[in-house]
Design an enzyme around this catalytic site. Structure first.
Site, PDB file in Angstrom:
ATOM      1  N   ASP A 177      19.551 -19.235   3.786  1.00 60.06           N
ATOM      2  CA  ASP A 177      19.755 -20.601   3.304  1.00 60.06           C
ATOM      3  C   ASP A 177      20.866 -20.712   2.260  1.00 60.06           C
ATOM      4  O   ASP A 177      21.598 -21.691   2.229  1.00 60.06           O
ATOM      5  CB  ASP A 177      18.433 -21.171   2.777  1.00 60.06           C
ATOM      6  N   ASP A 201      10.677 -22.430  -7.121  1.00 62.27           N
ATOM      7  CA  ASP A 201      12.020 -22.047  -7.553  1.00 62.27           C
ATOM      8  C   ASP A 201      12.835 -23.232  -8.055  1.00 62.27           C
ATOM      9  O   ASP A 201      13.495 -23.148  -9.095  1.00 62.27           O
ATOM     10  CB  ASP A 201      12.767 -21.331  -6.416  1.00 62.27           C
ATOM     11  N   ARG A 237      19.743 -27.657   6.380  1.00 60.38           N
ATOM     12  CA  ARG A 237      20.605 -27.241   5.254  1.00 60.38           C
ATOM     13  C   ARG A 237      21.961 -27.931   5.222  1.00 60.38           C
ATOM     14  O   ARG A 237      22.384 -28.395   4.152  1.00 60.38           O
ATOM     15  CB  ARG A 237      20.771 -25.720   5.237  1.00 60.38           C
TER      16      ARG A 237
HETATM   17  N1  ARG Z   1      13.921 -17.731   8.522  1.00 54.97           N
HETATM   18  C1  ARG Z   1      14.179 -19.125   8.623  1.00 54.97           C
HETATM   19  C2  ARG Z   1      15.659 -19.390   8.587  1.00 54.97           C
HETATM   20  O1  ARG Z   1      16.405 -18.594   8.101  1.00 54.97           O
HETATM   21  C3  ARG Z   1      13.452 -19.944   7.576  1.00 54.97           C
HETATM   22  C4  ARG Z   1      13.893 -19.717   6.171  1.00 54.97           C
HETATM   23  C5  ARG Z   1      13.069 -20.437   5.106  1.00 54.97           C
HETATM   24  N2  ARG Z   1      11.729 -19.988   5.167  1.00 54.97           N
HETATM   25  C6  ARG Z   1      10.811 -20.107   4.195  1.00 54.97           C
HETATM   26  N3  ARG Z   1       9.626 -19.674   4.485  1.00 54.97           N
HETATM   27  N4  ARG Z   1      11.042 -20.626   3.050  1.00 54.97           N
HETATM   28  O2  ARG Z   1      16.077 -20.421   9.057  1.00 54.97           O
END
Ligand code: ARG
Length: 417
Positions: A123, A14, A94
């Site tokens: 995220d 992405d 993040r």
């Molecule tokens: N579910 C996890 C969160 O919200 C990880 C998110 C990112 N996961 C991924 N496979 N890209 O913190």
């Protein structure tokens, strides 16, 4: 000269497509910022890739130390586990990325920042809530939320513009990794009934293939911060890296969670977090020895709040500042050593010691040397049970069924002659 945008760049599908798309759609010069929180990717290859796709500049923020000191260890001290299981690796990184993104944008004179998150996940919320707390006037662009392409279309777009595609049909997972853990979703994992295939895991051995002899490890803590492995002091980054290696070798740290996203979706995510699992367990064991019962009970409630606020993107909130002060205060005497046994996927605390221990052998022992006055228990029980005894007599249970139904006096069958 075109305006500039700083893009949080991981080198994945992405964000790679976003480099090209931001130029095409917004005519922005893209500065690709890679924040190194320990994903163990080849950073120079990532930078080159961004330049090849059309970035005007690449930046790398070496952030492992910051990540450990300001994010991972405070979360560890708080015992933050989302929904009881997820150590929050992705969620913790993040707000740090947001901060470094904002710093870079100001430094570079950029008018916008961008991230590669979709519109369905947590995220995007974490990035944007954090960015707007730090720099309310900075424009935020979320290409993957705007472009409306499916994953397949994104791959086609990449191929059309010669952007190398890091995922193949055989490995269709979405992966995020940093020092504190690896998060894997998509592909067959979207069926919650399907057992995660072996290729999902790269940090942890399958418990079946793990050594037949248990591994032991001793973690030394100082005020809730891990500072040593097996008596050898080391910095946080190395300590976590070593534990990921060691515990992963024993198959420790696999988590299969059907979790509640902030945006209302239940999603299935697999995590590998060997060091986090070991450290959280060790830390809790040491707290069990050094905090009072009341401190522990209250802290467990705070831990749930703390995990939720991390998960929900509220790192830079005032509530966090308040809770962090409380957590820090609780850690004053959380100093000592915990011994753990790692064996075929399991991690068990098998020993703990602390110079500030509240465990008293004299009070606990059943052998000679017992200092506990057992005769004092009589009066204690009398007073402790008093309200219950009083109520049971004045207000006997009214239900025949349920857990208290059994309290009713047994009817003796009056057999006449
Ligand atoms: N579910 C996890 C969160 O919200 C990880 C998110 C990112 N996961 C991924 N496979 N890209 O913190």
């Amino acid at each position: 000269m075109a305006d500039k945008v700083v893009l949080a760049y991981s080198g994945g599908l992405d964000t790679s497509v976003a480099v090209r798309w931001l130029k095409e759609r917004y005519n922005l010069d893209v500065i690709a910022l890679n924040v190194d929180v320990g994903s163990e990717r080849d950073l120079s290859a990532i930078r080159q890739k961004a330049l090849d796709i059309g970035a005007v500049k690449t930046l790398v923020a070496e952030a492992k130390e910051l990540f450990v000191e300001h994010f991972i260890f405070p979360a560890l001290q708080a015992d933050a586990l989302y929904e009881g299981q997820y150590p929050l690796a992705t969620a913790l990184a993040r707000p740090l990325m947001a901060k470094l993104l904002v710093d870079a944008a100001l430094e570079e004179g950029a008018s916008a920042v961008a991230h590669g998150c979709t519109g369905k996940g947590n995220d995007q919320v974490r990035f944007e809530v954090s960015i707007s707390a730090l720099a309310p006037n900075l424009k935020i662009i979320a290409p993957a939320r705007e472009w409306g392409m499916t994953r397949e279309e994104t791959i086609n777009y990449a191929q059309r513009y010669g952007i190398p595609v890091p995922i193949t049909a055989a490995s269709p997972y979405s992966i995020d990794a940093n020092l504190w853990g690896r998060s894997i979703e998509c592909g067959v994992l979207e069926d919650p009934w399907v057992e995660p295939p072996a290729d999902v895991f790269t940090w942890t051995k399958s418990p079946a293939d793990a050594p037949d002899v248990p591994g032991y490890v001793e973690i030394g803590f100082e005020q809730g911060i891990p500072i040593a492995i097996d008596g050898q002091e080391m910095g946080g980054v190395s300590l976590i890296q070593q534990l990921n290696q060691l515990a992963g070798e024993h198959g420790v740290g696999r988590i299969d969670l059907l979790e509640n996203r902030l945006v209302g979706i239940k999603s299935r995510e697999i995590y590998e977090a060997p060091a986090a699992v070991v450290l959280l367990q060790a830390h809790q064991a040491l707290e069990a020895m050094t905090l009072s019962k009341d401190q522990l009970r209250f802290k467990q409630k705070v831990a749930v709040e703390y995990a939720d606020l991390i998960y929900n993107g509220l790192w830079f909130s005032s509530l966090h500042q308040d809770l962090a002060a409380y957590v820090k205060s609780t850690q004053r005497y959380v100093t000592g050593t915990v011994r753990l046994k790692l064996f075929k996927g399991s991690c068990q605390v098998v020993g703990r010691k602390s110079p500030k221990s509240l465990y008293s052998y004299g009070l606990a022992t059943y052998d000679k040397g017992d200092q506990f006055d057992q005769s004092a228990s009589v009066g204690f029980i009398h007073i402790w049970g008093l309200p219950l005894k009083t109520q049971a007599q004045a207000q006997p249970p009214t239900q025949d069924e349920g857990p208290l139904g059994i309290m009713k006096p047994k009817k003796t069958k009056g057999k006449g002659k």
